[in-house]
Structure formats: structure tokens, C-alpha cells
Design a protein around this motif. Structure first.
Motif, PDB file in Angstrom:
ATOM      1  N   THR A 217     -13.386 -51.960  51.514  1.00 17.25           N
ATOM      2  CA  THR A 217     -12.315 -52.046  50.520  1.00 17.25           C
ATOM      3  C   THR A 217     -11.229 -51.051  50.888  1.00 17.25           C
ATOM      4  O   THR A 217     -11.314 -50.333  51.875  1.00 17.25           O
ATOM      5  CB  THR A 217     -12.837 -51.725  49.114  1.00 17.25           C
ATOM      6  OG1 THR A 217     -13.133 -50.329  49.049  1.00 17.25           O
ATOM      7  CG2 THR A 217     -14.057 -52.543  48.783  1.00 17.25           C
ATOM      8  N   LEU A 218     -10.206 -51.007  50.047  1.00  8.16           N
ATOM      9  CA  LEU A 218      -9.114 -50.078  50.270  1.00  8.16           C
ATOM     10  C   LEU A 218      -9.393 -48.708  49.649  1.00  8.16           C
ATOM     11  O   LEU A 218      -8.475 -47.947  49.385  1.00  8.16           O
ATOM     12  CB  LEU A 218      -7.815 -50.656  49.690  1.00  8.16           C
ATOM     13  CG  LEU A 218      -7.212 -51.796  50.499  1.00  8.16           C
ATOM     14  CD1 LEU A 218      -6.074 -52.443  49.722  1.00  8.16           C
ATOM     15  CD2 LEU A 218      -6.720 -51.330  51.841  1.00  8.16           C
ATOM     16  N   ASP A 219     -10.665 -48.386  49.402  1.00  7.22           N
ATOM     17  CA  ASP A 219     -11.028 -47.078  48.844  1.00  7.22           C
ATOM     18  C   ASP A 219     -10.981 -46.027  49.950  1.00  7.22           C
ATOM     19  O   ASP A 219     -11.955 -45.361  50.248  1.00  7.22           O
ATOM     20  CB  ASP A 219     -12.429 -47.115  48.237  1.00  7.22           C
ATOM     21  CG  ASP A 219     -12.533 -48.075  47.077  1.00  7.22           C
ATOM     22  OD1 ASP A 219     -13.613 -48.195  46.535  1.00  7.22           O
ATOM     23  OD2 ASP A 219     -11.525 -48.694  46.719  1.00  7.22           O
ATOM     24  N   ASP A 220      -9.839 -45.897  50.593  1.00 11.05           N
ATOM     25  CA  ASP A 220      -9.729 -44.955  51.688  1.00 11.05           C
ATOM     26  C   ASP A 220      -9.363 -43.578  51.154  1.00 11.05           C
ATOM     27  O   ASP A 220      -9.298 -43.353  49.952  1.00 11.05           O
ATOM     28  CB  ASP A 220      -8.730 -45.447  52.743  1.00 11.05           C
ATOM     29  CG  ASP A 220      -7.337 -45.683  52.157  1.00 11.05           C
ATOM     30  OD1 ASP A 220      -7.068 -45.191  51.041  1.00 11.05           O
ATOM     31  OD2 ASP A 220      -6.522 -46.348  52.806  1.00 11.05           O
ATOM     32  N   THR A 221      -9.122 -42.640  52.062  1.00  6.36           N
ATOM     33  CA  THR A 221      -8.902 -41.249  51.672  1.00  6.36           C
ATOM     34  C   THR A 221      -7.722 -41.104  50.722  1.00  6.36           C
ATOM     35  O   THR A 221      -7.803 -40.385  49.710  1.00  6.36           O
ATOM     36  CB  THR A 221      -8.669 -40.383  52.934  1.00  6.36           C
ATOM     37  OG1 THR A 221      -9.799 -40.517  53.790  1.00  6.36           O
ATOM     38  CG2 THR A 221      -8.485 -38.931  52.559  1.00  6.36           C
TER      39      THR A 221
ATOM     40  N   VAL B  33       1.503 -45.618  49.489  1.00 11.43           N
ATOM     41  CA  VAL B  33       0.181 -46.186  49.779  1.00 11.43           C
ATOM     42  C   VAL B  33       0.184 -47.707  49.739  1.00 11.43           C
ATOM     43  O   VAL B  33      -0.392 -48.357  50.607  1.00 11.43           O
ATOM     44  CB  VAL B  33      -0.874 -45.607  48.817  1.00 11.43           C
ATOM     45  CG1 VAL B  33      -2.223 -46.283  49.026  1.00 11.43           C
ATOM     46  CG2 VAL B  33      -1.007 -44.103  49.026  1.00 11.43           C
ATOM     47  N   GLY B  34       0.804 -48.321  48.705  1.00 12.30           N
ATOM     48  CA  GLY B  34       0.775 -49.779  48.665  1.00 12.30           C
ATOM     49  C   GLY B  34       1.345 -50.340  47.378  1.00 12.30           C
ATOM     50  O   GLY B  34       1.311 -49.700  46.325  1.00 12.30           O
ATOM     51  N   ALA B  35       1.883 -51.567  47.481  1.00 16.52           N
ATOM     52  CA  ALA B  35       2.491 -52.205  46.307  1.00 16.52           C
ATOM     53  C   ALA B  35       1.467 -52.471  45.212  1.00 16.52           C
ATOM     54  O   ALA B  35       1.789 -52.430  44.021  1.00 16.52           O
ATOM     55  CB  ALA B  35       3.168 -53.515  46.724  1.00 16.52           C
ATOM     56  N   ASP B  36       0.215 -52.756  45.602  1.00 15.37           N
ATOM     57  CA  ASP B  36      -0.808 -53.002  44.590  1.00 15.37           C
ATOM     58  C   ASP B  36      -1.115 -51.733  43.796  1.00 15.37           C
ATOM     59  O   ASP B  36      -1.428 -51.790  42.609  1.00 15.37           O
ATOM     60  CB  ASP B  36      -2.087 -53.534  45.234  1.00 15.37           C
ATOM     61  CG  ASP B  36      -2.667 -52.590  46.265  1.00 15.37           C
ATOM     62  OD1 ASP B  36      -2.001 -52.344  47.287  1.00 15.37           O
ATOM     63  OD2 ASP B  36      -3.786 -52.087  46.053  1.00 15.37           O
ATOM     64  N   VAL B  37      -1.002 -50.559  44.446  1.00 20.21           N
ATOM     65  CA  VAL B  37      -1.205 -49.292  43.742  1.00 20.21           C
ATOM     66  C   VAL B  37      -0.064 -49.059  42.760  1.00 20.21           C
ATOM     67  O   VAL B  37      -0.276 -48.627  41.625  1.00 20.21           O
ATOM     68  CB  VAL B  37      -1.312 -48.119  44.739  1.00 20.21           C
ATOM     69  CG1 VAL B  37      -1.496 -46.799  43.996  1.00 20.21           C
ATOM     70  CG2 VAL B  37      -2.470 -48.350  45.687  1.00 20.21           C
ATOM     71  N   MET B  38       1.164 -49.362  43.185  1.00 16.13           N
ATOM     72  CA  MET B  38       2.309 -49.231  42.286  1.00 16.13           C
ATOM     73  C   MET B  38       2.125 -50.101  41.050  1.00 16.13           C
ATOM     74  O   MET B  38       2.429 -49.687  39.932  1.00 16.13           O
ATOM     75  CB  MET B  38       3.598 -49.619  43.015  1.00 16.13           C
ATOM     76  CG  MET B  38       4.102 -48.579  43.995  1.00 16.13           C
ATOM     77  SD  MET B  38       4.604 -47.049  43.172  1.00 16.13           S
ATOM     78  CE  MET B  38       6.037 -47.624  42.252  1.00 16.13           C
ATOM     79  N   ALA B  39       1.606 -51.303  41.246  1.00 18.22           N
ATOM     80  CA  ALA B  39       1.374 -52.198  40.107  1.00 18.22           C
ATOM     81  C   ALA B  39       0.317 -51.625  39.170  1.00 18.22           C
ATOM     82  O   ALA B  39       0.440 -51.710  37.946  1.00 18.22           O
ATOM     83  CB  ALA B  39       0.943 -53.576  40.605  1.00 18.22           C
ATOM     84  N   ALA B  40      -0.717 -51.028  39.744  1.00 20.48           N
ATOM     85  CA  ALA B  40      -1.812 -50.499  38.931  1.00 20.48           C
ATOM     86  C   ALA B  40      -1.392 -49.302  38.106  1.00 20.48           C
ATOM     87  O   ALA B  40      -1.848 -49.126  36.961  1.00 20.48           O
ATOM     88  CB  ALA B  40      -2.995 -50.124  39.822  1.00 20.48           C
ATOM     89  N   ILE B  41      -0.512 -48.442  38.650  1.00 24.19           N
ATOM     90  CA  ILE B  41      -0.182 -47.194  37.945  1.00 24.19           C
ATOM     91  C   ILE B  41       1.183 -47.258  37.260  1.00 24.19           C
ATOM     92  O   ILE B  41       1.673 -46.244  36.761  1.00 24.19           O
ATOM     93  CB  ILE B  41      -0.250 -45.981  38.906  1.00 24.19           C
ATOM     94  CG1 ILE B  41       0.766 -46.098  40.054  1.00 24.19           C
ATOM     95  CG2 ILE B  41      -1.654 -45.822  39.477  1.00 24.19           C
ATOM     96  CD1 ILE B  41       2.072 -45.381  39.833  1.00 24.19           C
ATOM     97  N   GLY B  42       1.778 -48.434  37.193  1.00 21.62           N
ATOM     98  CA  GLY B  42       3.127 -48.556  36.640  1.00 21.62           C
ATOM     99  C   GLY B  42       3.280 -47.988  35.241  1.00 21.62           C
ATOM    100  O   GLY B  42       4.328 -47.434  34.892  1.00 21.62           O
TER     101      GLY B  42
END
Length: 351
Positions: free
Chosen positions: A4-8, A124-133
Motif C-alpha cells: 500500500t501507500l503506507d510509506d514513510t 505526497v499525493g492528490a489522494d492525501v490532499m482529498a483526505a485531509i481537506g
């Protein structure tokens, strides 16, 4: 197995989100304590408004953490700091002015946490931006709280040092400062309702948006490792979302949405599990991988359109605002539990 994208980087953001959750609990406890200690009506009114905001922001933070999908413990240093401050606030070593002074510093720390997460998410990524918006709301309100606390500190400090009241222009200056912040952030949306949580439609729509972004990021990438990672994140997010919907949402809506339509949603999600496992087996370098991903995306987006049109309309027509918010709370709790059951709180988790 598909990473998964559970990286550092993503784990580091998860820890910072956990820091924010822990600090938010301390902020609420402090403000509850201040209401018992305050003897000034204007100070009390401002603290009460802050407390109302912070209780709502605690719910937003919980939503962000669950939407983000990686649950971590707060940093050890932050945990120790919170315990130390909590003891000071509950003791008699500090005056009321000194306690509020420490509280303002905590608000500054919370503001910087939120801004740092927002800036890191951009990298980090657009999906992260969506999650923390939704952090934008918290960041704005904490900046406004800082200005309110400066006014409170001026009142309490002058009174403590001179025994006299400060001049009467403090709250006007505070409101001017808050207005300036509002103009600077522009797009930030403050909470202006009595809602204690988001409604179920909003929470589901956030999940739908994140998955759509992950599909787009995967299909646009030509890096085999990143494709593998995006697929791993898709696999986890779709699996968790589907399981929580089937546990909480679909049983609740079946009575008014209808057996046939509800069963169709169940069946569609069951078919995705088969496709996801097949995709995991063939791997991201297989020639047909992206074509099958596009087929899955079409199926998922059709499902999303059905939910956001007919199912959402049925929810609006049959559940009160409070019931819809309660359903959102139950859905988020189910997601959180399922995430932990499948290892979403562990670094380097695999699906």
C-alpha cells in the motif's frame, strides 16, 4: 503481495494527525476548566464559543484520520508534553492568566501542525490532499481562536498586574484581526451550524472522491512501483469502505430505499472483491492490468453515481439531519475498526 501507500512520508503525516487529536483533547479539557475559573462575562462568552468550535473540530479531526486511512500513536514527546500541561492546568501553581497564556501557545502549536500537514500533503499525493481537506476549517478557526485568546490575555494580564480593567477597545481589535484572517485564507469555510458531525452523504462523498483520485493517479503513472502502491491503496480503501457500508449503511437504508436497489449495491461491491483479488494476483506489470483497472473504475463510478443520486435522495427524504449525522458517526466508527483489523495502523502494511 501488493504494497500500500503506507510509506514513510504517509506514516509521518499519520503521526502528526495523531498529535493533533491528542492536543485537541487537551484544548477541550483546558477550555472546560477555564469556564469554571472565569469570573468575567466577556471572557467566559469567548471561551464558550471556542469550546463549541473545538468540540466540533474534534469530530472533524476524527473524520480526517479515518479518511486518511492510517492510524498511528502520537509522538512520545507530544504525549509527555500533554501530560505535563494537563497537570499544570489542574493544579494551583499557575494563575488563571498564566494558564490561558499556555493555552494560547498550544493553539499556536495546533495551527502549525495543521499547516504543516497541509503543506506536506501537497508534496505526497492528490489522494492525501482529498483526505485531509477538512483541516482547512480547523486551521482557520484555530487562527481566529489565537486572536480571541490575545484579547483575553490582555484583559487578564492588565487586571493581574494593575488590579484595573483594560481599555474597552480590545474586542473590536480582535474582530478586525479575525476579519483580516478570513480575508487572507479566502477559501476556508467556517462551521456555522449546530451540527455535531458531518452527515452520511458528506462522509460517503469524501470516500468516493478519494477513490476516484486514486484511480486517476494509478492510470496516469508509468512507474511500476507507484502503480503497485496506488493499487494497494485502492484495494485497502475500497475494501474498508465497502465493508463499513455493508455493516452500517445498507441495512439502515434498505427499508426505504428498497430491497432490490439495496441488494444491487451489495452485489456490485461483492463483484469488486473478486476483481480486486484477480488484479492482485496478476500484478501491475501484466499487459491487461490497466485495462482491467479501467473496467473496475467504470463499475465503481457507476455505483457511486447511483448512491449519490437515488440513495442520497432517499436518505434526505427519510432520515432527519440528526439521524443522518448519527449514521455518519456509526459508519466512521466501523471504518476505523476495520482499518485496524486489516492492519491499517501498521507501517508497511500489505494487502
Amino acid at each position: 503481495m501488493v504494497a500500500t501507500l503506507d510509506d514513510t512520508k504517509r506514516n509521518a503525516i499519520a503521526v502528526k494527525l495523531a498529535d493533533m487529536k491528542l492536543l485537541q483533547q487537551l484544548l477541550i479539557q483546558n477550555e472546560e476548566l477555564f469556564l469554571r475559573e472565569s469570573a468575567d462575562r466577556e471572557v467566559t462568552d469567548n471561551i464558550r464559543k471556542m469550546l463549541d468550535d473545538d468540540r466540533k473540530n474534534q469530530g472533524i479531526l476524527e473524520t480526517v484520520v479515518i479518511q486518511y486511512g492510517i492510524q498511528k500513536e502520537a509522538d512520545t514527546t507530544v504525549q509527555e508534553m500533554v501530560n505535563t500541561v494537563r497537570q499544570l492546568m489542574q493544579g494551583n501553581e499557575l494563575s488563571f492568566f498564566e494558564k490561558v497564556f499556555q493555552h494560547e501557545l498550544l493553539k499556536h502549536q495546533q495551527v502549525m501542525n495543521g499547516l504543516t500537514i497541509h503543506k506536506a500533503a501537497q508534496r505526497v499525493g492528490a489522494d492525501v490532499m482529498a483526505a485531509i481537506g477538512s483541516l482547512n476549517t480547523i486551521n482557520f478557526e484555530n487562527r481566529a481562536h489565537q486572536e480571541q485568546l490575545k484579547g483575553i490575555l490582555e484583559i487578564l494580564g492588565v487586571r493581574e498586574l494593575t488590579g484595573q480593567d483594560a481599555d474597552q477597545g480590545i474586542w473590536g481589535r480582535v474582530q478586525d484581526a479575525i476579519a483580516a484572517i478570513s480575508g487572507a485564507v479566502g477559501s476556508a469555510v467556517t462551521q456555522n451550524s449546530d451540527k455535531q458531525d458531518m452527515n452520511i452523504q458528506d462522509v460517503l462523498r469524501m470516500d468516493h472522491n478519494k477513490v476516484n483520485i486514486l484511480f486517476a493517479e494509478l492510470l496516469q503513472s508509468n512507474d511500476a512501483q507507484k502503480i503497485q502502491e496506488y493499487f494497494g491503496q485502492l484495494y485497502k480503501d475500497i475494501s474498508v469502505h465497502a465493508a463499513a457500508e455493508e455493516e452500517v449503511v445498507y441495512p439502515r437504508v434498505r427499508a426505504f430505499y428498497g430491497d432490490a436497489d439495496t441488494q444491487e449495491l451489495y452485489d456490485e461491491q461483492a463483484s469488486w472483491r473478486i476483481i480486486l483479488d484477480q488484479l492482485k494476483a496478476i500484478g501491475p506489470t501484466a499487459p491487461e492490468f490497466k485495462d482491467r483497472i479501467r473496467g473496475l473504475m467504470d463499475d465503481v463510478m457507476d455505483h457511486v453515481r447511483q448512491e449519490e443520486s437515488t440513495m442520497f435522495a432517499a436518505i434526505r427524504n427519510n432520515l432527519s439531519s440528526q439521524q443522518s449525522e448519527e449514521l455518519a458517526t456509526q459508519f466512521k466508527a466501523a471504518k476505523s475498526r476495520i482499518q485496524q483489523e486489516i492492519g491499517g495502523n501498521k507501517a508497511g502494511a500489505r494487502v
